[in-house]
Every structure is written in C-alpha cells, then in structure tokens.
Design an enzyme around this catalytic site. Structure first.
Site, PDB file in Angstrom:
ATOM      1  N   GLY A  12       0.820  -1.205   0.000  1.00 29.97           N
ATOM      2  CA  GLY A  12       0.000   0.000   0.000  1.00 29.97           C
ATOM      3  C   GLY A  12       0.852   1.251   0.000  1.00 29.97           C
ATOM      4  N   SER A  14       1.573   3.394  -2.392  1.00 30.39           N
ATOM      5  CA  SER A  14       1.316   4.403  -3.413  1.00 30.39           C
ATOM      6  C   SER A  14       0.751   5.707  -2.858  1.00 30.39           C
ATOM      7  CB  SER A  14       0.376   3.856  -4.484  1.00 30.39           C
ATOM      8  OG  SER A  14      -0.861   3.478  -3.917  1.00 30.39           O
ATOM      9  N   ILE A  17      -0.197   6.505   4.433  1.00 27.32           N
ATOM     10  CA  ILE A  17       0.744   5.968   5.411  1.00 27.32           C
ATOM     11  C   ILE A  17       1.833   5.148   4.727  1.00 27.32           C
ATOM     12  CG2 ILE A  17       0.997   4.392   7.372  1.00 27.32           C
ATOM     13  CD1 ILE A  17      -1.876   5.181   8.196  1.00 27.32           C
ATOM     14  N   ASP A  58      -1.430  -6.745  -6.614  1.00 27.73           N
ATOM     15  CA  ASP A  58      -2.670  -6.739  -5.851  1.00 27.73           C
ATOM     16  C   ASP A  58      -2.520  -7.777  -4.743  1.00 27.73           C
ATOM     17  OD1 ASP A  58      -5.214  -7.085  -4.815  1.00 27.73           O
ATOM     18  OD2 ASP A  58      -6.214  -7.019  -6.757  1.00 27.73           O
ATOM     19  N   ASN A  85       0.638  -2.873   5.172  1.00 25.08           N
ATOM     20  CA  ASN A  85      -0.127  -1.638   5.280  1.00 25.08           C
ATOM     21  C   ASN A  85      -1.334  -1.580   4.342  1.00 25.08           C
ATOM     22  OD1 ASN A  85      -0.502   1.407   5.773  1.00 25.08           O
ATOM     23  ND2 ASN A  85      -0.039   1.327   3.580  1.00 25.08           N
ATOM     24  N   SER A 137      -6.247  -0.349  12.653  1.00 29.69           N
ATOM     25  CA  SER A 137      -7.119   0.824  12.716  1.00 29.69           C
ATOM     26  C   SER A 137      -7.750   0.932  14.093  1.00 29.69           C
ATOM     27  CB  SER A 137      -8.221   0.710  11.656  1.00 29.69           C
ATOM     28  OG  SER A 137      -9.212   1.696  11.827  1.00 29.69           O
ATOM     29  N   TYR A 151     -14.988  -4.256   7.550  1.00 27.26           N
ATOM     30  CA  TYR A 151     -13.731  -3.554   7.850  1.00 27.26           C
ATOM     31  C   TYR A 151     -13.390  -3.677   9.330  1.00 27.26           C
ATOM     32  CZ  TYR A 151     -10.254   0.201   7.925  1.00 27.26           C
ATOM     33  OH  TYR A 151      -9.090   0.927   8.088  1.00 27.26           O
ATOM     34  N   LYS A 155      -9.987  -5.720  10.717  1.00 26.68           N
ATOM     35  CA  LYS A 155      -8.961  -5.046  11.508  1.00 26.68           C
ATOM     36  C   LYS A 155      -8.827  -5.667  12.904  1.00 26.68           C
ATOM     37  CE  LYS A 155      -7.446  -2.166   8.463  1.00 26.68           C
ATOM     38  NZ  LYS A 155      -6.085  -2.329   7.894  1.00 26.68           N
ATOM     39  N   ASN A 195     -17.190  10.969  -2.839  1.00 27.38           N
ATOM     40  CA  ASN A 195     -16.961  12.116  -3.710  1.00 27.38           C
ATOM     41  C   ASN A 195     -16.416  13.285  -2.879  1.00 27.38           C
ATOM     42  OD1 ASN A 195     -19.183  13.513  -2.490  1.00 27.38           O
ATOM     43  ND2 ASN A 195     -20.598  12.504  -3.907  1.00 27.38           N
TER      44      ASN A 195
END
Length: 252
Positions: A12, A14, A17, A58, A85, A137, A151, A155, A195
């Site tokens: 992760g 890109s 964190i 991925d 991450n 998280s 989620y 976590k 959005n």
C-alpha cells in the site's frame, strides 16, 4: 534511527501511510520494495526514494503475494522488515444482498493478504532476526461507524493475528507489532468511493470525534512504524500502538 542496508517491504505504498513509510525508510538508508496497485501513484512516490524496487501487485491475489516476496529477495538478497499496510473498505449494510461478496473482498485485502505475506516472508525474516509491523485501525477497537462491519472485523482479526504470530516467532528472535491509526489525511476515503463533498463532511465528522480535534498526517504513523522496526523497540513485540488523536478516550 539507522536502517542502512535493511531490506523492507511496504504494501500500500502508493499513497498515505504506506507512501510516507517507504519514503522515510529510504531516507534512513533502507532498501525498499514498494508495493501497490496504482502504477502512476507508485511511480511518483518512488521518485522520492533512493533506488527502490517498485512492484505493481494486488495483495488480494496469491500469485502477486508470492511475487512480492520472491522479487524482493531475488533483487536485494534478503528481507529484514515487512510492513503490511495495504487496506481498503467498502460501505454498505450487512443486510444487503452482496454483503458476503463485500465481506470476502475486504477480508482478502485487509486480513488474508497480511496473513499470507507474513507466512511467506517469515522464513526470510527469521534469518535476519528482523520484524513485522501490521497497520490496523481504531476500528479494530471500537465500532466507528455503521455500514463497515467487514472492515471492523478484518482489523480486529489483524490485531489478534499480530499477537498470535508474535508469540510464535519470538523464540526465533522476530518481533511482530501492530499500529492502530485513527483519522489520517490520506486518499483512503477517496479510494473507498467518496466524492469531494462527502470527503469534506467525513473529515469534519471524524475530526469532531477526536479528543484532540485533529487528523494526523501520514508521517506521524510512519514515525511510529519506523520506531517499532528499529532497535529502539527491541523489547516490544505483540503490542498494539494506538494513535487515534483520542477517539478511544473522548467523553461526550
């Protein structure tokens, strides 16, 4: 802290964190394998690192996970530190018809990928007496919002996986810890499909939930990750480091 010649995998990487962590490791001498799905973003982050290995992958795909570890060891010759991450969230009621599809997708990225990467990386990390840091998280500890049950579950599982693996790998000299961020200024919410208007509202709402009235910069989490990966934390394993700006303790 000095990470000269240490080899680090950051998933992760890109944005957010992960990006801050990769850049900071590189600045302190580490050889970094940066993993992400977004080639454009990952390439931009790579420009801020010193000769990183960029791996487009991925983590929810087993073949990609194998390639991450194999390519890193083949390129750098060893592996010292793994930072799990990569993460994602999908909103929606658990009563929805696609609830199990959402659950499987979220678990694949947020928990199974970390488990499989750790499984493949551990033999290499045992050789170097290195360590593993998982990024979880505040959602592992409290129900932060409705509609993200998968989620929360992933976590929470990652936290206890950390403790379980820490116990197993400790006799081999390998430490395993987990960081539990609260609100962080990153692309995470945007990547989840919000959005611009929703992003503003979400940022305002989550900031109000914190005792300190703020959101963290990604570098703050990177600093904790690097501390845990360093010799300064050589007595720490199986621990959870909460950095949530006081969400957990705020009294209404």
């Amino acid at each position: 802290m000095d990470f000269t010649d240490k080899v680090v995998i950051v998933t992760g990487a890109s944005s957010g964190i992960g990006a801050a962590t990769a850049i900071e490791f590189s600045a302190l001498g580490a050889k970094v394998a940066m993993v992400g799905r977004n080639e454009t973003k990952l390439t931009e982050v790579a420009k801020k690192c010193k000769n990183p290995l960029v791996i487009i992958a991925d983590v929810s795909k087993d073949d990609d996970v194998k390639r991450i570890v194999n390519d890193t060891v083949a390129h750098f010759g060893k592996l010292d530190i793994l930072v799990n991450n990569a993460g994602m969230a999908i909103g929606g009621s658990f009563l929805s018809e696609n609830a199990m599809e959402v659950y499987d997708k979220v678990m694949a990225t947020n928990l199974r990928a970390a488990v499989y990467l750790t499984h493949l990386a551990a033999p290499h990390i045992i050789k170097t007496k290195g360590n593993i840091i998982n990024v979880s998280s505040i959602c592992a500890l409290i129900v932060l919002a409705k509609g993200i049950a998968s989620y929360h579950t992933a976590k929470a599982g990652l936290d206890h996986f950390t403790r379980s693996v820490a116990a197993e790998l400790a006799p081999s000299g390998v430490r395993v810890n987990v960081v539990n961020p609260g609100p962080v200024k990153s692309d995470f919410s945007r990547n989840c499909g919000l959005n611009e208007e929703q992003l503003v509202v979400a940022a305002e709402n989550i900031t109000k939930r914190t005792a300190l009235g703020r959101r963290s910069e990604p570098i703050e989490m990177a600093d904790i990750i690097l501390f845990l990966a360093s010799d300064k934390a050589k007595a720490i394993t199986g621990s959870s480091f909460l950095a949530d700006n006081g969400i957990f303790i705020k009294a209404d």
